[in-house]
Design a protein around this motif. Structure first.
Motif, PDB file in Angstrom:
ATOM      1  N   GLU A 366       1.695  -7.558   3.394  1.00  0.00           N
ATOM      2  CA  GLU A 366       0.711  -8.533   2.895  1.00  0.00           C
ATOM      3  C   GLU A 366       1.301  -9.159   1.644  1.00  0.00           C
ATOM      4  O   GLU A 366       1.758  -8.446   0.742  1.00  0.00           O
ATOM      5  N   ASN A 424      -3.232 -14.243   2.578  1.00  0.00           N
ATOM      6  CA  ASN A 424      -4.671 -14.387   2.299  1.00  0.00           C
ATOM      7  C   ASN A 424      -5.045 -15.866   2.261  1.00  0.00           C
ATOM      8  O   ASN A 424      -4.404 -16.651   1.561  1.00  0.00           O
ATOM      9  N   GLU A 456      -5.242 -13.600   6.662  1.00  0.00           N
ATOM     10  CA  GLU A 456      -6.355 -12.719   6.286  1.00  0.00           C
ATOM     11  C   GLU A 456      -7.524 -13.580   5.820  1.00  0.00           C
ATOM     12  O   GLU A 456      -7.397 -14.326   4.843  1.00  0.00           O
ATOM     13  N   ASP A 486     -10.533  -9.526   6.340  1.00  0.00           N
ATOM     14  CA  ASP A 486     -10.272  -8.781   5.098  1.00  0.00           C
ATOM     15  C   ASP A 486     -11.575  -8.254   4.492  1.00  0.00           C
ATOM     16  O   ASP A 486     -12.658  -8.797   4.771  1.00  0.00           O
ATOM     17  N   LYS A 507      -9.841  -5.119   8.315  1.00  0.00           N
ATOM     18  CA  LYS A 507      -9.334  -4.407   7.137  1.00  0.00           C
ATOM     19  C   LYS A 507     -10.511  -3.741   6.435  1.00  0.00           C
ATOM     20  O   LYS A 507     -11.408  -4.427   5.929  1.00  0.00           O
ATOM     21  N   GLU A 543      -7.339  -0.149   3.547  1.00  0.00           N
ATOM     22  CA  GLU A 543      -6.672  -0.640   2.337  1.00  0.00           C
ATOM     23  C   GLU A 543      -6.910   0.305   1.182  1.00  0.00           C
ATOM     24  O   GLU A 543      -7.955   0.949   1.104  1.00  0.00           O
TER      25      GLU A 543
END
Ligand code: C2E
Ligand code: CA
Ligand code: CA
Length: 580
Positions: A366, A424, A456, A486, A507, A543
């Motif tokens: 990421e 992201n 994401e 996310d 996530k 995460e």
């Protein structure tokens, strides 16, 4: 004048406004009083002139000297002209002046008999003509006065209302607030002003057009009218900014409850053009006298509290407090740091690895943005991303991350062709009409293979429009790009929509992973997400995994992937190249 006609219109315009109409009429009453005094003065002057005429008549009657006669009659002529002017002034002053003028003429005829003398000296046709012309002039003046009053009333409505929602505007709110503050001081009561700004309303306009954007505003105003108390004054200050003046509350608790009704009224689902929309708002509240005794500061403080709500991530209420000045100052400063970084290309990127939970095989990285200010101090993305979102700089920031990460990550793909690069994407960028063009443009420019790319997204994209988000997500999928959801569990969190969306990876947010260490309820939430993903055929990544015990539990629950300090912190690309 003609207050009766005005009353109906204004009552509609300021329905539930809490006193605007009374104020308007109080002003009118004051004006009426002034006009009456003026008319009385005119009348006194007129009567004095009448008596002067009588005296002058006597003088001519007693002394027939030709020179004197002509002098006096000339002077009488001047007085007559003055009297005519007074009568005209009376008629144009107000409707009541009409009756005053009539009374003056009658008085003149009775006391002086001048009209009779004049009519007797003329023939009947000329007399009739004079009466008719006089009547006509009176009718014209009367109609002119009616028109004037109507215009005055229209002007008042125009100057004080918002044309779209028909709510009071900023000007009306300020007047109302000044009046309310006088009452508060007199009766020792409290007052609150709440500023509301809709979140990301620009996106609503951009995606469905201004015409429908207006419909959204109308819907919201309508919902608010239903939760208002009679003493509240709701105003539209412009664009998507509104304010509520609340006078009648006993405690902050009561105020808070009441304001929350406004917040949830916005958040209820809205249907337009056959699509569903979810709008949220940010609200700032300032109170009199606890926040300030200075009325000129009250609106400013509410505004500052509203900005603080925005900077803290929107969709929330914020009460003014003394330190807000500093918070805002730092937000404004941060905005200039971001703007400078965008212009001077001075962001940097780090990459955090993701592995399979079972056997720690590399899945991908990421990419996370880094920014340092002029003094070289690191600014956390958790702090500056919300500021960038607030100021729409986020689109520039996202583009920068996409372009640079795709460019430099190709070196990693050369060594390990199967790994993914996760980027992201902010909700407001994803919803923006420019997003797909940006994506295609940067992929073409960097020659990055779409199958190695993952975007994401956060649940907040569904808050604005689930259909719009679905549409963009389908376009992303069609290009062979992966989609990760996310921060799952922290936002909108309605499981119902998940199976309609082309999601590859969920996530699980760090706060749930943290709770694995003790909170049984949250742990079962993690277990539920994982089993749900199995049913829906999504992969799951956790995460923020830091400890061995968390890893063990996640493995046991069947979590597919792990991202966290336990196996790798975010690092520079050059460092990753070495490890690989
Ligand atoms: P996020 O997308 O949830 O990113 C994960 C955050 O958790 C990162 O913080 C990462 O450094 C941190 N993290 C990962 N593993 C651990 C762990 O084991 N322990 C702890 N304590 N933290 C861990 P970071 O880099 O500060 O980013 C914060 C947020 O800022 C991100 O949350 C994301 O929402 C936003 N952000 C970061 N980079 C970008 C970007 O390039 N574009 C956009 N739009 N947003 C970004
Ligand atoms: Ca992320
Ligand atoms: Ca996250």
């Amino acid at each position: 004048m003609f207050l009766e006609d005005a009353q109906g219109n204004l009552d509609v315009v300021f329905a539930k406004d809490g006193g605007m109409v009374e104020e308007f009429y109080a002003k009118k009453e004051e004006e009426r009083r002034r006009k009456l005094i003026k008319l009385i003065c005119y009348s006194v002057f007129f009567v004095l002139l009448c008596f002067l005429q009588i005296v002058l008549n006597r003088i001519i009657g007693n002394d027939a000297d030709v020179e004197k006669y002509s002098l006096v009659t000339n002077f009488q002529g001047v007085i007559s002209i003055l009297q005519v002017l007074i009568i005209v002034s009376m008629v144009t002053t107000s409707k009541r002046g009409y009756y005053f003028a009539l009374a003056a003429v009658v008085f003149d005829m009775v006391i002086l008999g001048s009209m009779f003398i004049m009519l007797r000296a003329m023939d009947i046709v000329t007399g009739m003509a004079i009466i008719m012309v006089g009547g006509l002039i009176c009718v014209i003046i009367h109609r002119y006065l009616v028109k004037l009053a109507e215009n005055e009333q229209d002007l008042f409505v125009l100057a004080n209302t918002d044309s779209l929602t028909e709510l009071p505007n900023r000007r009306a709110l300020k007047e109302k607030m000044n009046q309310a503050l006088v009452d508060c001081k007199k009766n020792n009561t409290k007052l609150a002003i709440a500023m509301i700004d809709l979140d990301n309303f620009k996106n609503v306009n951009d995606t469905i057009g201004h015409e429908y954007g207006d419909q959204v505003l109308l819907h919201i105003a309508e919902r608010w009218r239903k939760v208002m108390n009679d003493s509240d004054c709701l105003a539209r200050l412009g664009g998507d900014e509104f304010a509520i003046l609340i006078e009648d509350f006993q405690s902050v608790y009561e105020l808070d409850e009441h304001l929350r009704q406004f917040m949830s009224a916005v958040e209820d689902k809205m249907e337009l053009k056959g699509n569903e929309y979810y709008i949220t708002a940010s609200m700032g509240v300032a109170m009199f006298p606890s926040d300030t005794m200075d009325e000129s500061q009250l609106l400013k403080y509410a505004d500052m509290a509203m900005y603080a709500a925005k900077y803290q991530g929107k969709k929330r209420m914020c009460y003014f407090d003394g330190i807000m000045d500093d918070v805002l100052e730092s937000a404004v400063h941060l905005e200039s740091v971001i703007r400078h970084a965008v212009q001077s290309d001075s962001f940097s990127l780090v990459y955090q690895p993701q592995y399979t939970a079972e056997d720690k095989k590399l899945r991908g990285f990421e990419t996370l943005i880094r920014l340092s200010d002029a003094k070289g101090k690191q600014v956390s993305p958790g702090d500056f991303i919300p500021v960038a979102e607030k100021s729409n700089l986020i689109i520039e920031v996202d583009r920068w991350v996409m372009r640079n990460s795709m460019n430099e990550f190709k070196a990693i793909l050369a060594k390990t062709p199967d790994v993914l690069l996760s980027i992201n994407i902010s909700a407001s960028h994803l919803i923006d009409p420019c997003f797909i063009d940006d994506l295609d443009g940067i992929i073409a420019e960097t020659q990055f293979p779409p199958e190695n790319l993952e975007l994401e997204l956060t649940e907040s994209v569904f808050v604005e429009s689930i259909d719009r988000a679905k549409d963009v997500m389908n376009k992303i999928k069609k290009r062979g790009i992966h989609i990760a959801l996310d921060d799952f569990g922290t936002g909108y969190s309605s499981l119902g929509y998940l199976n309609e969306l082309p999601i590859d990876l969920l996530k699980i947010d760090k706060i749930f992973v943290d709770s694995i260490k003790g909170d049984a309820q949250k742990e079962s939430f993690v277990a539920a997400i994982i089993s749900l993903s199995k049913i829906m055929k999504f992969a799951v990544i956790s995460e923020g995994v830091e400890e061995e015990s968390q890893l063990e539990t996640l493995r046991k629950l069947g979590c597919d992937y792990i991202q966290g300090f336990i196996w790798g912190r975010p690092q520079l690309l050059s460092d990753i190249k070495e490890i690989l």
